[in-house]
Scaffold this motif. Structure first.
Motif, PDB file in Angstrom:
ATOM      1  N   GLN A 167     -18.404  22.590 -44.025  1.00 45.73           N
ATOM      2  CA  GLN A 167     -17.486  23.066 -42.988  1.00 45.73           C
ATOM      3  C   GLN A 167     -16.540  24.098 -43.576  1.00 45.73           C
ATOM      4  O   GLN A 167     -16.270  25.125 -42.952  1.00 45.73           O
TER       5      GLN A 167
ATOM      6  N   ASP B 164     -21.965  25.215 -36.478  1.00 46.40           N
ATOM      7  CA  ASP B 164     -20.888  24.360 -35.972  1.00 46.40           C
ATOM      8  C   ASP B 164     -21.442  23.215 -35.153  1.00 46.40           C
ATOM      9  O   ASP B 164     -21.037  22.065 -35.312  1.00 46.40           O
ATOM     10  N   LYS B 165     -22.356  23.585 -34.265  1.00 45.33           N
ATOM     11  CA  LYS B 165     -22.908  22.572 -33.349  1.00 45.33           C
ATOM     12  C   LYS B 165     -23.634  21.478 -34.134  1.00 45.33           C
ATOM     13  O   LYS B 165     -23.482  20.296 -33.855  1.00 45.33           O
TER      14      LYS B 165
ATOM     15  N   SER C  24     -21.161  19.386 -36.249  1.00 46.98           N
ATOM     16  CA  SER C  24     -20.227  18.576 -35.458  1.00 46.98           C
ATOM     17  C   SER C  24     -20.858  17.268 -35.006  1.00 46.98           C
ATOM     18  O   SER C  24     -20.155  16.320 -34.659  1.00 46.98           O
TER      19      SER C  24
ATOM     20  N   LYS D  68     -19.396  14.605 -37.213  1.00 50.15           N
ATOM     21  CA  LYS D  68     -17.941  14.416 -37.309  1.00 50.15           C
ATOM     22  C   LYS D  68     -17.618  12.932 -37.231  1.00 50.15           C
ATOM     23  O   LYS D  68     -18.203  12.186 -36.469  1.00 50.15           O
TER      24      LYS D  68
ATOM     25  N   PHE E 273     -16.087  13.876 -41.882  1.00 52.70           N
ATOM     26  CA  PHE E 273     -17.517  13.840 -41.641  1.00 52.70           C
ATOM     27  C   PHE E 273     -18.167  12.601 -42.248  1.00 52.70           C
ATOM     28  O   PHE E 273     -17.631  11.986 -43.156  1.00 52.70           O
TER      29      PHE E 273
END
Lengths: 275, 440
Positions: free
Chosen positions: A192, A228-229, A232, A235, A240
């Protein structure tokens, strides 16, 4: 803050002036001033966070508070990972802050093995903070020194722009397989940080490229969105899940997007007329 | 020969004067004599350097790319080969079309040679430059094959899978390493030199970062030989020192190739697969230190041939057919000799012929300090079950197993060829699945 801008602009203009004779620049040097100073601000902010987070982390290590130290390890690293291309301008500090056991002949047992990963090894592989006091002190001193040196540095524009690709290259070649945080498996945090750092650079210089090549910008943005997708999905709270939770399918999606970004962002300096 | 450097600053490159001396063969003392001998040719005299590129007269050798069938199967095998296996990262049918079209373009260029585009020097170069500014074909073929995994739920290809295509199973002597097995797509590279293969692989990887991810690759080579005019050609040797490919079906026998290599339109395979073939790749480690400590007699009994000549145990030449009919108890050729198990030469075993096209590999050193070498086995057949799978099952328990260990590879289906510039590899499959439109 306002004083710094004209000084930086002067320094930048004179650095670029030496390029004027070599080839025609695709953008005017003055167009780079805005993004460069924005980036310098971004880096200062990240450094401030890094210094504060590292202090809390190293304090916990020295106090022998293993659980607290473990919780603070990955968040502290995120700021470093976001600005890694700049940090790597000081290769001596990058080595002492972020090198891995592989870089030392005797691996984890090597007395020279320093920094974040040496502490990581103690906390996770040995579940102990014993003997880590001096390592923690050195890490704090190195991070402070990094802050000082970066504050005094005039960033070379080609290093900043090139940094977007450099971050992707690092992930693609040496991190996507989970080798970076091999004791704690906190690699997704690092990713990230790397993705954010690369995207920040791209966003700052994007307006200069967009008018000539909107398709390029769209493609790069789409790949950042994929990163990102995908990330995520993992998360958990403020952070994470462990790298070990990353499915094969998602690892391949990340690898594809990272390799493609490395390829596309390697064009960025050329598109801006930088060497 | 260098000018003596009296300044003590280190060796300087040969000057025009010293080059002339090299050409004429005079020492430094001959300087006074050479003054008048200036010729245009002197400046072009060969400069001695240990790092001059070795010379080849084969860099312009070229294999056709377009055709009903892909090259690299019945094409004579050159000295250097590689199999690279990939995961396909395509997410949509359109991506899949783009993958195969781009792959086709790249293979067409790389196998025919030419000048890559020249870009602004501020950009990364379009070509990796290993072969110099002009890409030379060097006898390159690149053969594309697809794995069973490509026919999963991702692209709607499930109903179009070749009938016998399965993920490679483990055979009794195998010690398969997952990281060296399987793949959505395999590319077989073969050319005169490893560098041509590497150049091509790097080109394809660079052009398709969003659609292909390397899984594993293995490079290999075969030993070259001096030409032997008047004598029949010999199979190249493997790392056991034996000729490898004796009794390989001959491409000169077109009917045989149609029967045992190429998928035919009148069988039970899907129509799109006509002119394709099944590809079996096996990475087979050889325990060479132990082999080299095995008596010659025993080596020959294990393999079933004479080592020096490749002749069957009854004698003759490499190309003589072993005579098992008059040796039912295996007193001449043991019943468990490798070649006899692989092909017992009964009437039925004619159905199990395969076309082998292997390379030898030599990687690193194992943790035990032994050599990591072996065979990059590659075989083509029209029926994977009747071909490789049947033959491999027959070999179970062979004495050769003491010396070999299969550790990787995969089963793939080699796509039909791209007929011309309007066609592309994989088109017939993608059309059958409704992903690509037929070209008009």
């Amino acid at each position: 803050m306002t004083l710094r801008l004209p000084l930086m602009a002067l320094a930048l203009a004179s650095a670029l002036g030496s390029l004027a004779g070599t080839a025609r620049a695709a953008v005017a040097p003055m167009d780079l001033v805005g993004p460069m100073s924005e980036y310098k601000l971004y880096v200062s902010e990240k450094l401030q966070t890094l210094v504060a987070d590292t202090r809390a982390f190293t304090d916990a290590v020295k106090a022998g508070d293993i659980e607290k130290a473990k919780a603070l390890f990955a968040p502290a690293r995120m700021s470093y990972e976001a600005i890694e291309p700049v940090a790597e301008l000081f290769s001596d500090l990058d080595v002492s802050i972020d090198s891995r056991a592989d870089d030392y002949e005797h691996g984890e047992q090597d007395p020279a093995f320093p920094g974040f990963h040496r502490i990581e090894y103690g906390l996770w592989a040995q579940n102990s903070a014993a003997g880590l006091g001096p390592v923690a002190d050195k890490l704090m001193a190195d991070v402070d020194e990094l802050g000082k040196r970066i504050a005094e540095l005039t960033f070379p524009p080609e290093k900043v722009v090139g940094g977007a690709a450099a971050l992707m290259e690092e992930v693609a070649a040496t991190k996507i397989s989970g080798e970076e945080d091999r004791y704690s498996h906190t690699d997704l945090w690092d990713f990230q940080g790397n993705f954010d750092g690369s995207r920040k650079i791209f966003e700052l210089f994007r307006p200069l490229v967009e008018k000539d090549d909107p398709a390029f910008v769209e493609k790069v943005e789409a790949n950042f969105a994929t990163l990102d997708k995908t990330l995520s999905k993992y998360k958990m709270g403020d952070g994470f899940e462990t790298y070990e939770k990353l499915t094969d399918a998602d690892r391949k999606i990340l690898a594809g997007a990272v390799n493609t970004l490395a390829e596309d962002l390697s064009q960025l300096r050329g598109k801006l007329g930088l060497n | 020969m260098r000018e003596r450097d009296s300044s003590g600053l280190g060796a300087t490159p040969p000057t025009a004067t010293s080059r002339r001396r090299i050409l004429i063969g005079l020492g430094a003392a001959g300087g006074a004599l050479t003054g008048g001998l200036v010729t245009g040719k002197a400046a072009a005299a060969e400069i001695e350097s240990v790092t001059n590129a070795p010379i080849s007269d084969k860099t312009q050798e070229r294999q056709p790319f377009y055709g009903v069938r892909q090259s690299g199967i019945v094409t004579p095998r050159p000295a250097a080969g590689m199999v690279a296996s990939f995961d396909v990262l395509a997410k949509t049918p359109a991506d899949l079309v783009r993958l195969f079209q781009t792959l086709t373009e790249r293979i067409a260029f790389l196998t025919q040679g030419g000048e890559p585009p020249s870009l602004d020097p501020k950009l990364p170069p379009s070509d990796n430059g290993i072969l110099g500014p002009m890409v030379t074909p060097d006898n390159l073929t690149i053969t594309a094959s697809v794995g069973a995994s490509l026919f999963d739920e991702r692209f709607g290809l499930k109903d179009h899978k070749p009938k016998r295509l399965v993920q490679m199973m483990s055979f009794p002597n195998d010690a398969l390493e997952v990281s060296l097995c399987h793949g959505d797509l395999s590319l077989q590279f073969s050319s005169n030199t490893p560098d041509t293969n590497i150049h091509a692989l790097r080109d394809i990887v660079k052009k398709l970062p969003d659609l292909l991810l390397l899984r594993w690759k293995q490079e290999g080579s075969v030993p070259v030989m001096a030409a032997t005019p008047g004598k029949p050609p010999e199979s190249a040797r493997n790392f056991l020192g034996f000729r490898d490919g004796s009794a390989n079906p001959s491409p000169a026998d077109a009917d045989l190739m149609e029967r045992i290599v190429w998928v035919q339109p009148d069988g039970d395979e899907p129509g799109w697969a006509t002119h394709g073939s099944y590809q079996a790749v096996r990475i087979i480690r050889n325990f060479v230190e132990r082999w080299d400590r095995t008596p010659l007699q025993e080596q020959q009994a294990i393999i079933g041939r004479h080592k020096a000549t490749g002749a069957p145990m009854q004698g003759g030449s490499e190309h003589d057919v072993p005579d098992y009919a008059s040796d039912p108890e295996g007193k001449t050729t043991p019943l468990d000799a490798h070649i006899r198990l692989a092909n017992p030469r009964t009437h039925g075993s004619q159905a199990n012929l395969i076309l082998r096209r292997p390379f030898n590999y030599s990687n690193g050193v194992t943790k035990s300090g032994h050599l990591d070498q072996g065979l990059l086995f590659i075989a083509y057949q029209s029926d994977l079950e009747k071909g490789f799978i049947t033959v491999q099952k027959r070999l179970a328990g062979e004495p050769l197993e003491e010396y070999i260990k299969p550790i990787g590879g995969g089963f793939f289906f080699t796509l039909p060829g791209a007929a011309d510039e309007r066609d592309f590899l994989g088109r017939s499959l993608l059309e059958a699945a409704g992903i690509a439109q037929p070209a008009n």
